[in-house]
Structure formats: C-alpha cells, structure tokens
Write a protein that holds these residues in place. Structure first.
Motif, PDB file in Angstrom:
ATOM      1  N   LEU A  48       0.802  -1.221   0.000  1.00 49.72           N
ATOM      2  CA  LEU A  48       0.000   0.000   0.000  1.00 49.72           C
ATOM      3  C   LEU A  48       0.836   1.272   0.000  1.00 49.72           C
ATOM      4  CD1 LEU A  48      -2.881  -0.934   2.458  1.00 49.72           C
ATOM      5  CD2 LEU A  48      -2.945  -0.844  -0.024  1.00 49.72           C
ATOM      6  N   ASP A  49       2.024   1.235   0.618  1.00 47.88           N
ATOM      7  CA  ASP A  49       2.835   2.454   0.686  1.00 47.88           C
ATOM      8  C   ASP A  49       4.311   2.077   0.745  1.00 47.88           C
ATOM      9  OD1 ASP A  49       4.216   4.874   1.706  1.00 47.88           O
ATOM     10  OD2 ASP A  49       2.175   5.646   1.879  1.00 47.88           O
ATOM     11  N   PRO A  50       5.141   2.625  -0.163  1.00 50.65           N
ATOM     12  CA  PRO A  50       6.572   2.298  -0.188  1.00 50.65           C
ATOM     13  C   PRO A  50       7.289   2.633   1.119  1.00 50.65           C
ATOM     14  CG  PRO A  50       5.941   3.431  -2.206  1.00 50.65           C
ATOM     15  CD  PRO A  50       4.774   3.534  -1.274  1.00 50.65           C
TER      16      PRO A  50
ATOM     17  N   SER B 189      10.859   0.488   4.102  1.00 49.12           N
ATOM     18  CA  SER B 189      12.077   1.005   4.720  1.00 49.12           C
ATOM     19  C   SER B 189      12.157   0.523   6.153  1.00 49.12           C
ATOM     20  CB  SER B 189      12.079   2.540   4.678  1.00 49.12           C
ATOM     21  OG  SER B 189      13.070   3.039   5.542  1.00 49.12           O
ATOM     22  N   HIS B 190      13.031  -0.451   6.402  1.00 49.18           N
ATOM     23  CA  HIS B 190      13.173  -0.943   7.767  1.00 49.18           C
ATOM     24  C   HIS B 190      13.768   0.121   8.675  1.00 49.18           C
ATOM     25  CE1 HIS B 190      17.034  -1.867   5.825  1.00 49.18           C
ATOM     26  NE2 HIS B 190      17.548  -1.565   6.991  1.00 49.18           N
ATOM     27  N   SER B 191      14.509   1.091   8.106  1.00 43.61           N
ATOM     28  CA  SER B 191      15.110   2.134   8.939  1.00 43.61           C
ATOM     29  C   SER B 191      14.042   3.078   9.475  1.00 43.61           C
ATOM     30  CB  SER B 191      16.159   2.918   8.138  1.00 43.61           C
ATOM     31  OG  SER B 191      15.571   3.608   7.058  1.00 43.61           O
TER      32      SER B 191
ATOM     33  N   ALA C 117      16.058  -2.875   0.536  1.00 43.16           N
ATOM     34  CA  ALA C 117      15.157  -1.903  -0.085  1.00 43.16           C
ATOM     35  C   ALA C 117      15.488  -0.467   0.301  1.00 43.16           C
ATOM     36  CB  ALA C 117      13.710  -2.224   0.285  1.00 43.16           C
ATOM     37  N   THR C 118      16.146  -0.261   1.448  1.00 48.04           N
ATOM     38  CA  THR C 118      16.524   1.096   1.837  1.00 48.04           C
ATOM     39  C   THR C 118      17.489   1.720   0.831  1.00 48.04           C
ATOM     40  OG1 THR C 118      18.187   0.077   3.267  1.00 48.04           O
ATOM     41  CG2 THR C 118      16.176   0.847   4.324  1.00 48.04           C
ATOM     42  N   ALA C 119      18.218   0.881   0.098  1.00 52.38           N
ATOM     43  CA  ALA C 119      19.138   1.415  -0.910  1.00 52.38           C
ATOM     44  C   ALA C 119      18.380   2.239  -1.940  1.00 52.38           C
ATOM     45  CB  ALA C 119      19.878   0.272  -1.592  1.00 52.38           C
ATOM     46  N   TYR C 120      17.154   1.824  -2.241  1.00 53.39           N
ATOM     47  CA  TYR C 120      16.338   2.534  -3.231  1.00 53.39           C
ATOM     48  C   TYR C 120      15.432   3.571  -2.581  1.00 53.39           C
ATOM     49  CZ  TYR C 120      12.806   3.250  -6.870  1.00 53.39           C
ATOM     50  OH  TYR C 120      11.943   3.810  -7.778  1.00 53.39           O
ATOM     51  N   TYR C 121      14.716   3.171  -1.514  1.00 54.78           N
ATOM     52  CA  TYR C 121      13.689   4.029  -0.946  1.00 54.78           C
ATOM     53  C   TYR C 121      14.243   5.122  -0.027  1.00 54.78           C
ATOM     54  CZ  TYR C 121      10.255   0.820  -2.845  1.00 54.78           C
ATOM     55  OH  TYR C 121       9.490   0.070  -3.701  1.00 54.78           O
ATOM     56  N   ASP C 122      15.395   4.883   0.592  1.00 55.47           N
ATOM     57  CA  ASP C 122      15.942   5.854   1.534  1.00 55.47           C
ATOM     58  C   ASP C 122      17.219   6.515   1.040  1.00 55.47           C
ATOM     59  OD1 ASP C 122      13.887   5.099   3.115  1.00 55.47           O
ATOM     60  OD2 ASP C 122      15.074   4.111   4.658  1.00 55.47           O
ATOM     61  N   HIS C 123      18.134   5.685   0.528  1.00 52.88           N
ATOM     62  CA  HIS C 123      19.461   6.205   0.214  1.00 52.88           C
ATOM     63  C   HIS C 123      19.600   6.718  -1.214  1.00 52.88           C
ATOM     64  CE1 HIS C 123      20.711   2.947   3.360  1.00 52.88           C
ATOM     65  NE2 HIS C 123      20.169   4.008   3.931  1.00 52.88           N
ATOM     66  N   GLY C 124      18.772   6.227  -2.134  1.00 49.44           N
ATOM     67  CA  GLY C 124      18.893   6.624  -3.533  1.00 49.44           C
ATOM     68  C   GLY C 124      20.204   6.182  -4.151  1.00 49.44           C
ATOM     69  N   ASN C 125      20.693   5.003  -3.736  1.00 50.03           N
ATOM     70  CA  ASN C 125      22.011   4.556  -4.175  1.00 50.03           C
ATOM     71  C   ASN C 125      21.963   3.496  -5.269  1.00 50.03           C
ATOM     72  OD1 ASN C 125      23.523   6.202  -2.504  1.00 50.03           O
ATOM     73  ND2 ASN C 125      23.617   4.704  -0.837  1.00 50.03           N
ATOM     74  N   THR C 126      20.800   3.252  -5.850  1.00 51.62           N
ATOM     75  CA  THR C 126      20.716   2.209  -6.869  1.00 51.62           C
ATOM     76  C   THR C 126      20.932   2.806  -8.256  1.00 51.62           C
ATOM     77  OG1 THR C 126      18.315   2.463  -7.108  1.00 51.62           O
ATOM     78  CG2 THR C 126      19.114   0.897  -5.455  1.00 51.62           C
ATOM     79  N   ILE C 127      21.107   1.942  -9.238  1.00 54.45           N
ATOM     80  CA  ILE C 127      21.255   2.378 -10.627  1.00 54.45           C
ATOM     81  C   ILE C 127      20.301   1.561 -11.487  1.00 54.45           C
ATOM     82  CG2 ILE C 127      23.648   3.145 -10.414  1.00 54.45           C
ATOM     83  CD1 ILE C 127      24.531   0.451 -11.540  1.00 54.45           C
ATOM     84  N   GLY C 128      19.967   2.091 -12.649  1.00 55.18           N
ATOM     85  CA  GLY C 128      19.096   1.378 -13.566  1.00 55.18           C
ATOM     86  C   GLY C 128      17.681   1.224 -13.037  1.00 55.18           C
ATOM     87  N   GLU C 129      17.058   0.091 -13.339  1.00 57.55           N
ATOM     88  CA  GLU C 129      15.668  -0.189 -12.966  1.00 57.55           C
ATOM     89  C   GLU C 129      15.626  -0.941 -11.641  1.00 57.55           C
ATOM     90  OE1 GLU C 129      11.901  -2.902 -14.603  1.00 57.55           O
ATOM     91  OE2 GLU C 129      13.816  -2.853 -15.680  1.00 57.55           O
TER      92      GLU C 129
ATOM     93  N   GLY D  89      15.277  -6.011  -2.720  1.00 55.75           N
ATOM     94  CA  GLY D  89      14.937  -5.884  -4.127  1.00 55.75           C
ATOM     95  C   GLY D  89      16.208  -6.013  -4.934  1.00 55.75           C
ATOM     96  N   TYR D  90      16.145  -5.633  -6.195  1.00 60.26           N
ATOM     97  CA  TYR D  90      17.367  -5.666  -7.010  1.00 60.26           C
ATOM     98  C   TYR D  90      17.266  -4.618  -8.107  1.00 60.26           C
ATOM     99  CZ  TYR D  90      14.402  -8.523 -10.097  1.00 60.26           C
ATOM    100  OH  TYR D  90      13.369  -8.981 -10.880  1.00 60.26           O
ATOM    101  N   CYS D  91      18.428  -4.145  -8.517  1.00 58.98           N
ATOM    102  CA  CYS D  91      18.467  -3.203  -9.607  1.00 58.98           C
ATOM    103  C   CYS D  91      19.093  -3.877 -10.831  1.00 58.98           C
ATOM    104  CB  CYS D  91      19.232  -1.924  -9.239  1.00 58.98           C
ATOM    105  SG  CYS D  91      20.950  -2.164  -8.734  1.00 58.98           S
TER     106      CYS D  91
END
Length: 474
Positions: free
Chosen positions: A175-177, A181-183, A434-446, A465-467
């Motif tokens: 329901l909500d991203p 975020s476990h953090s 998942a915090t890499a994407y939702y909190d840190h913005g450290n992922t690349i690609g999709e 998840g995975y990028c």
C-alpha cells in the motif's frame, strides 16, 4: 484442540504445543492412512494404550465403489422393467447416472488436503497472499503424504508468528513504499505515514482496492490476536463508509470517496501496533537507521560483520531471468559466498530449451572468506579468495550478478566497483536492501522489489529488491 482432527490451534503456549505435537502427528498419520484406504481400499488402524493395533474403519476403495455404483444402476433399471419391454425413463434428466473413478480420486485428494489445511493452524496465521496461493494449490495438489504435508505446511506450524508479521508487512508494503524502509520502522511512528490511499475501492467488495483494504485490516487484527472479519461485518463496514463517508475499524477509520478511492487513517494505537509489528518482523539486523552509529573506515576495509545472507533459490531464479542470458557469456559474481547462485548458473545450460542446445556460461566468483571460497571451489566453481574492493577492475565481463554485504551503506562501494568490470553493453543485476532505493537513492538502472521475507531462510526479514543496469555501449 479442533474436536474433529485433534490439531493444535493458534494461540496455544509453547508448553501446550509441545504436549499436542504427538496428537498432531497421530492425527495427520491417521488422515493420510484414511485417504489411502479410501482411494485404494484397506483399513484405518489405531494403536491402543496397551499396544494393540485395532481396526477402526475399513474401505473398499474407489474403483470398487465405482463398480458397485454401476452394478446398483443396472439393478435399479432391471427392477423397473419386465423382460426387454421399456417402460420409460426412471432417472432424472433422462439418462443413466454415471460417475468417474478418476474424478472421485481427484475429489478425494482435494478434500484430504483441504481437511488438513482447515485443521492445522495454517490459515489462521498465513498471509492473504499465501491463502490465495493455497486456493490455487488445492485445485491440483500433489499426492497426500506426511512428507508433502510437512513441505507445504511445516513452515507455518514451526513459526506462526513469523507468518502473522509477514502478512502485515506484505499488506503495508503493497500500500505504501514507506513501509519497505526498515530504517523508518526502526526509528518510530514518525517515520511512517498515518494515512494510506487505496485506489479502486468501488461498490464491488471483490474489487482490487476492496480486497487490499480487507487484507490490511485483517492482518492488523490477526497481529492483535483478533479473529478475521466475517463477510457480514466487512460488508456492513464498507456499506457504512459509502453511505456516510467514513466508518470505524479497530485501529482507525476508513473514508470513502466518490472517485472510488478510500483512505485508511490510523489512530495512535493502530499506528503504534503497526510500527511495533514491522519492527519486530524486520529486526535490528542492519545498523543503517539515521540514529545508528558506524565507525569511519577506509573505503576498501571489510566491515567487521559482512552480514552474509546466502541468496535463496527463489531469488536466484528471478535474478537469472532478468539477466536475459543467451549462452556463452562471461559472468562475474562478487561476494559469491559458498556458490549458491553459481550453482544455478553452472546448471543453466542443462535446463530445457525447446529451440536449441544452450552454450555453457563462464562464471568467476570472488569471495573474501576463505572457508566459504573453499566450499564454492569444492563444488567445481572458479573462485578467487580476495576482498572484492581491492581487486583491480578489468572491463571484460558480459554480466555481473551480485548480492553484496547489506551492512550500512557498505553495499554502495561494491555496486560502484562492480560497474568497472563490465564490458560496454554489459548488464548488472544487484540484490540490495530496499533502503538502498527508498531511503538512500544509491541504486542504478531499474529497481524491482522482491516479495516480503525473501531472505527469511537466510536469516533476515529486511525488505529487499534488485536493480538492473545496462552499461552504455558508447
């Protein structure tokens, strides 16, 4: 205890569960025995306290019952006629009744599985997604054996609370991203939204949005030890929300809007319960919350605890699909551990391909821990024992697939370094918290989310998840 099956029910204490375990095993054994006896013919036996084996039920078997039915049909027809003179139809709908032994066997198998499912405390703790998965499973289940029951239901019996918490996490993550975020969960209710908007909650209670609302409210109720809502209660609540604009539920209110949306607004206690449940599920395994402290270390230093979480097979299978392999690729797996993912890659060319014979892949692994590296080599893999961050990059690989250490944001150094090993036009798939994407913005690609609890068998419930990234050709 369920009076019909002797199964232990959810909510019992560990001591009560321990005492009821023999009863569960005996009951399951008896059900499997009864199923086999009904299908093939035979007796259901039970051992008395004095050690005497007594027969409690006997069956002829489905084939014999089907023949008996056909014989009975013939006798009834014969009883309704003199000689060969036909006096008219005696059966409803104008034709002889028929049964199929094979269909009887299929119905018996489905019935037996559902009986076990309804007797065990599986559906009381299973998430909404797992319950729907079981609905499909029962349409064509495997043969009923004690081993098969343990395979499909054992995990729910061993850790009921895990599945209750998993169900809650699944609902809120869908329901909500923010709930991925476990953090945010770790630092308290201020990190979570107090209101969730659900789309497509129209007048049909079976709509996508209505089902999501029901699953979410039921997950919260199950966590609190309350029974799931009966259909009448659920229907009345939704009807009130549509008539008057809002309705109460245990944990807040639901507001209904003419555009088909609904807002779930949680009260203070509801939000606190959600937060506590998710914090318990995710655990304190990753010290990367904003209030966590982490000592400064050189960029190539290996963390004290690399949080080694082997990649589960289901995750590996999904990741391999995303690699779009054609055969013959050179592949690098940094932090390869004991080679679980390399096992699947090594066997890739043996998997069925209806169009052509697959060309083997050329896979190289790098692992810091000497013991794990040796385990991977013992399985026939090519593994270099080294700190990946200290390996000189050479852009010669078609593919990099990786599950780097989850510790803090240490994974970012691995992700950045891995890109340097790719040829132009090569692709990278990296499993991350998942915090890499939702909190840190450290992922690349999709970015793609993995299902809740994907790494549970490896020792962590942290959202993952995975990028997927393709290196530019120019």
């Amino acid at each position: 205890m369920n009076q019909h099956t002797g199964f232990a029910r959810i909510g019992t204490t560990p001591e009560q569960e321990a005492r009821s375990a023999p009863a569960i095993r005996q009951s399951l054994k008896e059900i499997v025995q009864r199923y086999t006896a009904k299908r093939d013919g035979g007796a259901v036996t039970r051992e008395t306290e004095s050690g005497v084996i007594e027969i409690i039920e006997e069956y002829q078997g489905i084939e014999a019952e089907a023949r008996a039915f056909a014989d009975a049909t013939a006798r009834v027809k014969n009883a309704s006629a003199i000689g060969t003179s036909w006096g008219g139809d005696i059966f409803l709908r104008g034709h002889d009744p028929e049964i199929s032994a094979e269909r009887m066997k299929a119905a018996l198998l489905r019935s037996a599985w559902r009986h076990v499912y309804e007797g065990l405390p599986v559906k009381d703790c299973a998430s909404a997604k797992d319950r729907k998965r079981f609905d499909l499973f029962f349409e064509n289940p495997p043969e009923l054996t004690l081993a098969a029951i343990a395979e499909h239901f054992g995990a729910f019996l061993l850790d009921q609370r895990h599945h209750i918490l998993k169900g809650l996490a699944e609902c809120f993550c869908d329901l909500d991203p923010a709930y991925k975020s476990h953090s945010k969960v770790a630092i308290g209710v201020q990190g979570l939204p107090k209101r969730i908007i659900v789309n497509h909650v129209d007048r049909y209670l079976s709509s996508w949005g209505a089902e999501r609302v029901k699953d979410t409210l039921n997950a919260l109720r199950v966590y609190r030890g309350q029974a799931r809502m009966e259909y009448g209660e659920w229907s009345s609540m939704m009807d009130e929300a549509r008539r008057h604009g809002e309705a109460d539920f245990s944990g807040g209110i639901i507001r209904s809007f003419k555009n088909g949306n609904a807002h779930l607004i949680f009260d203070k206690q509801g939000l606190l319960d959600i937060n506590r449940a998710l914090a318990e599920f995710y655990g304190e395994v990753l010290p990367d919350a904003p209030n966590a402290t982490e000592a400064k270390r050189p960029s190539t230093e290996v963390a004290r605890d690399l949080q080694f979480y082997p990649t589960p097979r289901r995750v590996t299978e999904e990741v391999l699909q995303r690699l779009q392999l054609s055969g013959g690729e050179t592949i690098l797996e940094p932090s390869c551990g004991t080679g679980d993912m390399m096992d699947e890659l090594a066997d890739w060319h043996n998997q069925e391909d209806r169009w052509k014979r697959r060309t083997p892949l050329f896979v190289t692994g790098i692992e810091y821990d000497a013991g794990r590296a040796e385990q991977a080599r013992a399985k026939g893999h090519h593994v270099m024992t080294a700190n990946f961050l200290q390996v000189a990059p050479e852009a010669r690989f078609d593919v990099v697939v990786m599950n780097p250490p989850f510790y803090g944001t240490h994974y970012k150094k691995h992700l950045d370094h891995a890109q340097k090993f790719l040829k132009k036009g090569g692709r990278l798939v990296c499993v991350l918290p998942a915090t890499a994407y939702y909190d840190h913005g450290n992922t690349i690609g999709e970015w793609r989310d993995l299902p809740v609890g994907s790494f549970a068998e490896s020792g962590t419930n942290v959202p993952t998840g995975y990028c997927v990234w393709w290196k530019p050709k120019d």
